[in-house]
Structure formats: C-alpha cells, structure tokens
Design a protein around this motif. Structure first.
Motif, PDB file in Angstrom:
ATOM      1  N   ALA A 194       0.848  -1.196   0.000  1.00  0.00           N
ATOM      2  CA  ALA A 194       0.000   0.000   0.000  1.00  0.00           C
ATOM      3  C   ALA A 194       0.882   1.245   0.000  1.00  0.00           C
ATOM      4  CB  ALA A 194      -0.904   0.011   1.224  1.00  0.00           C
ATOM      5  N   ASP A 195       0.480   2.238  -0.757  1.00  0.00           N
ATOM      6  CA  ASP A 195       1.164   3.532  -0.715  1.00  0.00           C
ATOM      7  C   ASP A 195       0.709   4.255   0.545  1.00  0.00           C
ATOM      8  OD1 ASP A 195       2.437   3.139  -3.190  1.00  0.00           O
ATOM      9  OD2 ASP A 195       0.705   3.921  -4.273  1.00  0.00           O
ATOM     10  N   PHE A 196       1.633   4.992   1.171  1.00  0.00           N
ATOM     11  CA  PHE A 196       1.269   5.709   2.391  1.00  0.00           C
ATOM     12  C   PHE A 196       1.919   7.080   2.414  1.00  0.00           C
ATOM     13  CE2 PHE A 196       5.219   3.643   3.586  1.00  0.00           C
ATOM     14  CZ  PHE A 196       5.893   4.622   4.302  1.00  0.00           C
ATOM     15  N   VAL A 197       1.287   7.983   3.172  1.00  0.00           N
ATOM     16  CA  VAL A 197       1.818   9.317   3.435  1.00  0.00           C
ATOM     17  C   VAL A 197       1.707   9.543   4.938  1.00  0.00           C
ATOM     18  CG1 VAL A 197       1.551  11.798   3.058  1.00  0.00           C
ATOM     19  CG2 VAL A 197       1.111  10.206   1.180  1.00  0.00           C
ATOM     20  N   VAL A 198       2.814   9.934   5.558  1.00  0.00           N
ATOM     21  CA  VAL A 198       2.817  10.290   6.974  1.00  0.00           C
ATOM     22  C   VAL A 198       2.746  11.808   7.044  1.00  0.00           C
ATOM     23  CG1 VAL A 198       4.057  10.186   9.170  1.00  0.00           C
ATOM     24  CG2 VAL A 198       4.243   8.284   7.540  1.00  0.00           C
ATOM     25  N   ALA A 199       1.767  12.336   7.776  1.00  0.00           N
ATOM     26  CA  ALA A 199       1.602  13.784   7.924  1.00  0.00           C
ATOM     27  C   ALA A 199       1.722  14.160   9.396  1.00  0.00           C
ATOM     28  CB  ALA A 199       0.250  14.222   7.387  1.00  0.00           C
ATOM     29  N   ASN A 200       2.311  15.329   9.652  1.00  0.00           N
ATOM     30  CA  ASN A 200       2.427  15.808  11.037  1.00  0.00           C
ATOM     31  C   ASN A 200       1.075  16.360  11.503  1.00  0.00           C
ATOM     32  OD1 ASN A 200       2.221  18.410   9.920  1.00  0.00           O
ATOM     33  ND2 ASN A 200       4.398  18.817  10.101  1.00  0.00           N
ATOM     34  N   ASP A 201       1.033  16.877  12.722  1.00  0.00           N
ATOM     35  CA  ASP A 201      -0.242  17.352  13.271  1.00  0.00           C
ATOM     36  C   ASP A 201      -0.776  18.605  12.580  1.00  0.00           C
ATOM     37  OD1 ASP A 201       1.618  19.092  14.326  1.00  0.00           O
ATOM     38  OD2 ASP A 201       1.073  18.770  16.407  1.00  0.00           O
ATOM     39  N   LYS A 202       0.024  19.207  11.709  1.00  0.00           N
ATOM     40  CA  LYS A 202      -0.439  20.357  10.917  1.00  0.00           C
ATOM     41  C   LYS A 202      -0.910  19.917   9.538  1.00  0.00           C
ATOM     42  CE  LYS A 202       2.571  23.499  13.344  1.00  0.00           C
ATOM     43  NZ  LYS A 202       3.862  24.134  13.380  1.00  0.00           N
ATOM     44  N   GLY A 203      -0.866  18.597   9.277  1.00  0.00           N
ATOM     45  CA  GLY A 203      -1.290  18.068   7.993  1.00  0.00           C
ATOM     46  C   GLY A 203      -0.218  18.102   6.919  1.00  0.00           C
ATOM     47  N   GLN A 204       0.994  18.462   7.282  1.00  0.00           N
ATOM     48  CA  GLN A 204       2.093  18.532   6.304  1.00  0.00           C
ATOM     49  C   GLN A 204       2.733  17.159   6.142  1.00  0.00           C
ATOM     50  OE1 GLN A 204       4.237  21.352   8.689  1.00  0.00           O
ATOM     51  NE2 GLN A 204       3.628  23.076   7.398  1.00  0.00           N
ATOM     52  N   ASP A 257       6.700  19.353  24.026  1.00  0.00           N
ATOM     53  CA  ASP A 257       5.619  19.166  23.064  1.00  0.00           C
ATOM     54  C   ASP A 257       5.906  17.929  22.219  1.00  0.00           C
ATOM     55  OD1 ASP A 257       3.277  19.583  21.691  1.00  0.00           O
ATOM     56  OD2 ASP A 257       4.056  21.204  20.458  1.00  0.00           O
ATOM     57  N   SER A 258       5.127  16.880  22.434  1.00  0.00           N
ATOM     58  CA  SER A 258       5.321  15.641  21.688  1.00  0.00           C
ATOM     59  C   SER A 258       4.793  15.783  20.264  1.00  0.00           C
ATOM     60  CB  SER A 258       4.596  14.492  22.393  1.00  0.00           C
ATOM     61  OG  SER A 258       3.209  14.735  22.419  1.00  0.00           O
ATOM     62  N   ALA A 259       5.255  14.899  19.398  1.00  0.00           N
ATOM     63  CA  ALA A 259       4.822  14.907  18.004  1.00  0.00           C
ATOM     64  C   ALA A 259       3.838  13.769  17.767  1.00  0.00           C
ATOM     65  CB  ALA A 259       6.028  14.753  17.080  1.00  0.00           C
ATOM     66  N   ASP A 260       2.785  14.058  17.042  1.00  0.00           N
ATOM     67  CA  ASP A 260       1.810  13.047  16.650  1.00  0.00           C
ATOM     68  C   ASP A 260       1.662  13.100  15.134  1.00  0.00           C
ATOM     69  OD1 ASP A 260       1.303  12.309  19.322  1.00  0.00           O
ATOM     70  OD2 ASP A 260      -0.184  13.905  19.532  1.00  0.00           O
ATOM     71  N   TYR A 261       1.363  11.958  14.554  1.00  0.00           N
ATOM     72  CA  TYR A 261       1.286  11.849  13.104  1.00  0.00           C
ATOM     73  C   TYR A 261       0.046  11.071  12.692  1.00  0.00           C
ATOM     74  CZ  TYR A 261       6.215  13.090  13.470  1.00  0.00           C
ATOM     75  OH  TYR A 261       7.389  13.733  13.763  1.00  0.00           O
ATOM     76  N   THR A 262      -0.323  11.237  11.418  1.00  0.00           N
ATOM     77  CA  THR A 262      -1.384  10.463  10.800  1.00  0.00           C
ATOM     78  C   THR A 262      -0.792   9.782   9.576  1.00  0.00           C
ATOM     79  OG1 THR A 262      -3.026  12.081  11.520  1.00  0.00           O
ATOM     80  CG2 THR A 262      -3.679  10.569   9.775  1.00  0.00           C
ATOM     81  N   VAL A 263      -1.086   8.494   9.411  1.00  0.00           N
ATOM     82  CA  VAL A 263      -0.623   7.754   8.237  1.00  0.00           C
ATOM     83  C   VAL A 263      -1.847   7.402   7.407  1.00  0.00           C
ATOM     84  CG1 VAL A 263       0.692   5.780   7.404  1.00  0.00           C
ATOM     85  CG2 VAL A 263       1.201   6.729   9.662  1.00  0.00           C
TER      86      VAL A 263
END
Length: 137
Positions: A37-47, A68-74
């Motif tokens: 599967a193709d994936f994109v990891v984005a930071n909490d600002k959507g970048q 300040d911890s970092a969270d991501y969306t894949v």
C-alpha cells in the motif's frame, strides 16, 4: 575510584537520561495488510513528512518543541481497497524517568524536554485495509 566516579556524576547532573541513551529521531516500521500500500505520513499540521510503499521504515521526530510531543497520521491507499488511516502518537520515553532515579533535575526539566528525547514513538504501525467490496483479503 573517586576520580572515575566524579565525571560520571557530573555528566548525569548536566544531561538527561533519555538524551544519553536515545534521541528525538525514531525509526518507525510502516506496514499494511495487505502489503504494497502507498502511504503518506503527515504531522499534526497536515504537512507530509514521509511517504512510500509498505513495508518501509521511516524516521520521524518524537517532539516538535520544548515539552511538546509529536503526533502523526498515516494515510494508506491501495487499488481495490478502501483508504485507511492510522494515528502515531508519541509517549513518554521510559529513560526519561531515569532523571528522577538519578536526581538529574536539569535533565528532567531542561535537557530531555529541549532535545525531544523525553518522548518516543512506537517501533511500528500497521494499517489494515479492507477490500473495496467490503471483504478482507
């Protein structure tokens, strides 16, 4: 013996336990079921900060700034499957608590939070994709 112990005590007093044994750069294995599967990891600002095709290991920062911890969306995409999304959330690095044990107040309040080493990301993340027809492969 004292001459050898003093530098070690001094080092602990001016550094943080998590900063000594780890860093704010964490490798995260990105996997999917099914693979490919193709994936994109984005930071909490959507970048977007990383992309690729599963399975692949990416390097991500565990912190964005002081305390300040970092969270991501894949986001996962694969032809014939519904798109999927998984969150990656940082947690407190267990080495950070070593500052309490060793009395390294500077490490607890300044060094580890400033370097980002007080946080860590999970070693892996996996997206479970569902066939577009509604059935799992």
């Amino acid at each position: 013996m004292i001459k050898l112990g003093l530098p070690a005590i001094a080092m602990l007093a001016v550094t943080g336990c998590a900063s000594i044994v780890s860093s704010n750069k964490n490798t995260v294995a990105v996997q999917s079921n099914p693979a490919g599967a193709d994936f994109v990891v984005a930071n909490d600002k959507g970048q977007p900060v990383a992309l690729g095709t599963t399975p692949l290991t990416v390097t991500l920062l565990s912190s964005t700034s002081y305390f300040d911890s970092a969270d991501y969306t894949v986001d996962f995409k694969k032809p014939g499957y519904k798109d999927g999304t998984v969150k990656i959330e940082s947690g407190i690095n267990s080495w950070y608590w070593g500052n309490v044990v060793f009395g390294a107040l500077i490490g607890f309040l300044i060094v580890d939070p400033a370097t980002g080493a007080m946080y860590e990301l999970p070693a892996s993340v996996s997206g479970n994709l569902v066939k577009a027809g509604g059935e799992n492969e």
